[in-house]
Write an enzyme that holds these catalytic residues in place. Structure first.
Site, PDB file in Angstrom:
ATOM      1  N   GLN A 226       0.772  -1.178  -0.043  1.00  0.00           N
ATOM      2  CA  GLN A 226       0.158  -0.038  -0.067  1.00  0.00           C
ATOM      3  C   GLN A 226       1.007   1.094   0.047  1.00  0.00           C
ATOM      4  OE1 GLN A 226      -2.865  -2.226   3.197  1.00  0.00           O
ATOM      5  NE2 GLN A 226      -3.267  -0.204   2.746  1.00  0.00           N
ATOM      6  N   ARG A 378      -8.767  -0.946   7.994  1.00  0.00           N
ATOM      7  CA  ARG A 378      -9.808  -0.091   7.244  1.00  0.00           C
ATOM      8  C   ARG A 378     -10.177   1.089   8.483  1.00  0.00           C
ATOM      9  NH1 ARG A 378     -14.097  -1.801   2.854  1.00  0.00           N
ATOM     10  NH2 ARG A 378     -14.619   0.073   2.195  1.00  0.00           N
ATOM     11  N   CYS A 379      -9.394   1.606   9.040  1.00  0.00           N
ATOM     12  CA  CYS A 379      -9.342   2.821   9.811  1.00  0.00           C
ATOM     13  C   CYS A 379      -8.420   3.678   9.938  1.00  0.00           C
ATOM     14  CB  CYS A 379      -9.936   2.309  11.303  1.00  0.00           C
ATOM     15  SG  CYS A 379      -8.729   1.972  12.442  1.00  0.00           S
ATOM     16  N   GLU A 748     -13.074   4.437   4.990  1.00  0.00           N
ATOM     17  CA  GLU A 748     -13.301   3.614   6.102  1.00  0.00           C
ATOM     18  C   GLU A 748     -14.220   4.127   7.481  1.00  0.00           C
ATOM     19  OE1 GLU A 748      -9.187   4.949   7.189  1.00  0.00           O
ATOM     20  OE2 GLU A 748      -8.286   3.217   6.084  1.00  0.00           O
TER      21      GLU A 748
END
Length: 794
Positions: A226, A378-379, A748
């Site tokens: 990523q 995902r935060c 997110e």
């Protein structure tokens, strides 16, 4: 549904248009290129011997039988790497991590040795033939036991001055004022909340192909990352520390299509370093791809936060104070990808959407015999944990004082006129309208009618619950004065090149893993310059061509790289104005911009389109002006952005089985100005499902010996389309005042906001039975036992 304003035609496809994703044709035809698809001439395969023990001394490693396996070329151990100063590597959190252990393993499934062979199957056979003699050591999987004075010290390598399992202490807010406010509170509620360890479980596991060219002295690393630029820099630093001639200008990191990241593909895993080291030593490409069990058992986890929260309020429900103490289980090393200044991430956004006079939060990081990590599943850096805690506490307060949870939220929301709003933990929220979002959600779901239905069902002995989550997220890391990872400031970038024929190539410093960057970033440029989306190509993920950026995670793509794209486009528009003035023989100040063209004020027929201007940039630019039409921007945001939303969940509970059924779920999100409504809806649907999953299904568990009990999808449960509810979504739009296009980020938010809404609904269904809290996941077994203990079921 909220209408989204647009300023361009559908053919141009700027912001607000639901342009179909440009990347989808290759995916739906099976033509994507993933790391599994990358195979180079002469390639070798790498597989990894892993420890069956959570903590043990390595007495010996015997590779003799493995080397007899046909196709096995080499077996690499920690002692081999130690000779090259490669046995340890830095983590993104500033700790250090073993590439391969020299004498001690620290968690089950830790890398012990690497086998390099001519095929994947030969490498796996070689792994099975390696004999390792272990001497088990005491295992600590409970972070509270790890902090006891007589606990076995797991990391003696830190030196005698750190002869304990405590990693760091971090705090935010004013402790004394918060204690005083709690003492003065008319109502005090407290709760222990555990948010368990979970895994991102992306559809594609991690992998790479390392290709060292000894003639050119160049390393090309194809990988699932990523953050490819950060990986390139880390590899250069590790190589320099080891004295290897692998320099950053000769390192190319290339990502391909990525089957999901969610934070799990940010860290530098030992497999990457082993592949690079093997390719360097052997002089051939080396490929490593982990299998699913390796991914679940050894890769970075998320959550594992033990939270104690105490909230003070008046009898009428006006909140006065919040105090939170948390133990963060980081496994055997702190390998989180949190910004350096924030070892607990942005957990201090824990005051949420509420006007708190006082708050104090403290977090202690702890070592245990578990895999390392602490990724932002995902935060945005521990925001999920913060939102879960505050939304549970507000609901507990509402039930304690006998007031409707929606009304307690309305009574305590930060009001629109209070923005920009300074929280007691130091954040400055940019904008928000929390009452409007909650009101919309209540109206959509028919809240008053549901409460009447609940009362009727409760009278019949049925269990129905309604839960609310009104969350604020914090994304867009981040401003360079506060945000860095390993010293690298968290700006991001975009480079735009306009070709003579009016076609556009843009390269960005962030990395997509399914978010639709090829479409949405093209829409930003279309909005700013008027080029049709079809004429704009977006590139990313190749460190030889893309401008330096810190990558995609923590919902930072649009807030940071999206801003860089808009600013770069505006630089091009500024030059285009000068070119248009030259072509129209007018003063630049006399030109107006509209719909992809400049025209003379008062004479709209005297105009030049952006395509005509593009051609002139190469064929008819004024003397003294640099030819071409290009721009680059490295955007350092002045602040983060603060998306928010209100979610309402309705559940029914089967008293006989403990099964929780989500009957309805309404999600109202506010991510500022919207680039592509269709993509935003897709992000929200996916995020809601990834919030639903840990609420009812997902958890990584260990026994007292550190054995992972959920290392396959037989035990680590994920919801399918069968279990996933039908999500009902809507929007409010509150632009960010400091962002160039007013956007805030959305990828997110749903994962952050969904779990507490579901938990609040389940607890709401059972509060009258004396149930005050249920930790996730709320499995049928767990709920059934609670009901049995309350005498509700046999």
């Amino acid at each position: 549904m909220t209408e989204i304003a647009t300023h361009t035609t559908p053919e141009v496809g700027g912001m607000g248009h639901s342009v179909k994703r440009k990347e989808d044709p290759r995916f739906i035809q099976g033509k994507g290129e993933y790391i599994e698809d990358v195979n180079l001439p002469g390639q070798l395969w790498l597989d990894i011997v892993r420890s069956p023990y959570a903590h043990a001394k390595i007495k010996s490693i015997d590779a003799s039988e493995a080397l007899k396996v046909p196709g096995v070329a080499a077996v690499v151990t920690g002692k081999d790497l130690e000779g090259y100063k490669l046995a340890w590597m830095p983590t993104l959190a500033g700790d250090k991590q073993m590439v391969l252990p020299v004498d001690t393993v620290m968690y089950q499934a830790q890398e012990v040795a690497a086998v390099i062979a001519t095929s994947r199957y030969a490498a796996a056979d070689g792994v099975a033939a390696v004999q390792v003699d272990y001497e088990p050591l005491p295992v600590i999987v409970d972070p509270f036991k790890a902090l006891e004075p007589d606990a076995f010290v797991l990391r003696p390598d830190r030196g005698p001055d750190k002869a304990n399992n405590h990693i760091w202490h971090w705090e935010s807010g004013d402790a004394a004022r918060t204690d005083a406010a709690l003492e003065a509170a008319e109502v005090r509620v407290s709760q222990d909340i555990y948010i368990p360890r979970i895994h991102v479980a992306s559809i594609e596991t991690c992998g790479c192909v390392a290709d060292w060219n000894p003639i050119r002295q160049q390393l090309t690393l194809h990988m699932t990352s990523q953050a490819p630029h950060a990986i390139r820099t880390v590899i250069a630093l590790v190589a320099a520390a080891a004295g290897l001639p692998i320099y950053e200008q000769n390192i190319r990191v290339k990502t391909h299509d990525i089957g999901g990241g969610f934070g799990g593909k940010v860290p530098v895993y030992p497999g990457y370093v082993l592949a690079v080291a093997a390719s360097f030593l052997i002089g051939k490409p080396v490929k490593w791809i982990e299998d699913r069990s390796e991914n679940l058992q050894a890769d970075s986890f998320a959550r594992d936060y033990h939270i104690h929260a105490e909230l003070g309020a008046t009898k009428a429900g006006k909140i006065t104070s919040l105090k939170v103490k948390t133990i963060a289980d980081h496994g055997y090393t702190d390998a989180a990808a949190d910004p350096s200044k924030f070892p607990a991430g942005l957990f201090n956004v824990i005051t949420g959407s509420y006007d708190f006079p006082e708050a104090f939060v403290e977090v202690d990081g702890v070592y245990t015999n578990k895999p390392p990590g602490g990724v932002a599943y995902r935060c945005s850096f521990r925001v999920t944990e913060a939102v879960h805690a505050i939304e549970r506490m507000v609901d507990i307060l509402a039930h304690e004082i006998g007031k409707d949870p929606a009304q307690v939220r309305f009574d305590n929301f930060i009001q629109p006129e209070q923005f920009p709003y300074k929280t007691p933990t130091g954040w400055e929220y940019d904008s928000g309208n929390y009452p409007a979002a909650l009101k919309k959600a209540l109206d959509i779901i028919g809240y008053n009618d549901l409460r009447k239905e609940q009362a009727e069902k409760r009278a019949r002995g049925e269990l129905m619950g309604i839960g609310i989550s009104s969350f604020t997220e914090i994304v867009g890391a981040g401003p360079s004065h506060d945000f860095d990872i390993l010293g690298l400031k968290m700006f991001d970038s975009c480079e735009i090149r306009v070709h003579p024929t009016g076609k556009v190539l843009a390269r960005i410093g962030v990395q997509t893993q399914g978010q639709g960057h090829e479409t949405t970033f093209a829409q930003i440029i279309a909005e700013e310059l008027g080029f049709p989306v079809a004429d704009i190509k977006i590139e990313y993920g190749d460190t030889d061509t893309a401008p330096y950026g810190l990558g995609t995670y923590a919902s930072r793509s649009t807030p940071v790289a999206g801003a860089a794209t808009a600013v770069a486009a505006r630089k091009i528009r500024a030059k285009a104005r000068l070119l248009a003035a030259h072509l129209l023989e007018a003063n630049p100040d006399d030109l107006e911009w509209e719909n992809g063209k400049f025209f003379v004020k008062g004479s709209p027929d005297r105009s030049k389109t952006i395509q005509e201007i593009s051609f002139a940039a190469y064929t008819n630019h004024p003397q003294g002006m640099e030819a071409g039409l290009e721009a680059v921007d490295y955007y350092d945001p002045p602040n983060l952005t603060f998306p928010f939303g209100s979610y309402i969940c309705v559940v029914d509970i089967d008293k006989g089985t403990g099964q929780v059924t989500v009957r309805r779920f309404v999600a109202v999100d506010d991510c500022g100005n919207i680039i592509n409504p269709m993509i935003v809806d897709g992000q929200i649907h996916g995020g809601l499902t990834m919030g639903f999953a840990p609420s009812l299904y997902e958890e990584i568990t260990y026994d007292e010996l550190g054995n992972n009990l959920t290392g396959t999808f037989m035990d680590y449960l994920l919801p399918t389309a069968v279990e996933t509810p039908a999500w009902e979504t809507d929007k409010t739009v509150t632009p960010s005042p400091h962002h160039p296009i007013g956007a805030k980020g959305v990828g997110e938010s749903a994962t952050v906001g969904a779990p507490p809404a579901i938990v609040n609904a389940v607890v709401d269904a059972m509060w009258h039975l004396g149930v005050r809290n249920v930790d996730i996941p709320m499995t049928p077994q767990k709920i059934w036992r609670i009901l049995r203990d309350q005498g509700v079921t046999a």
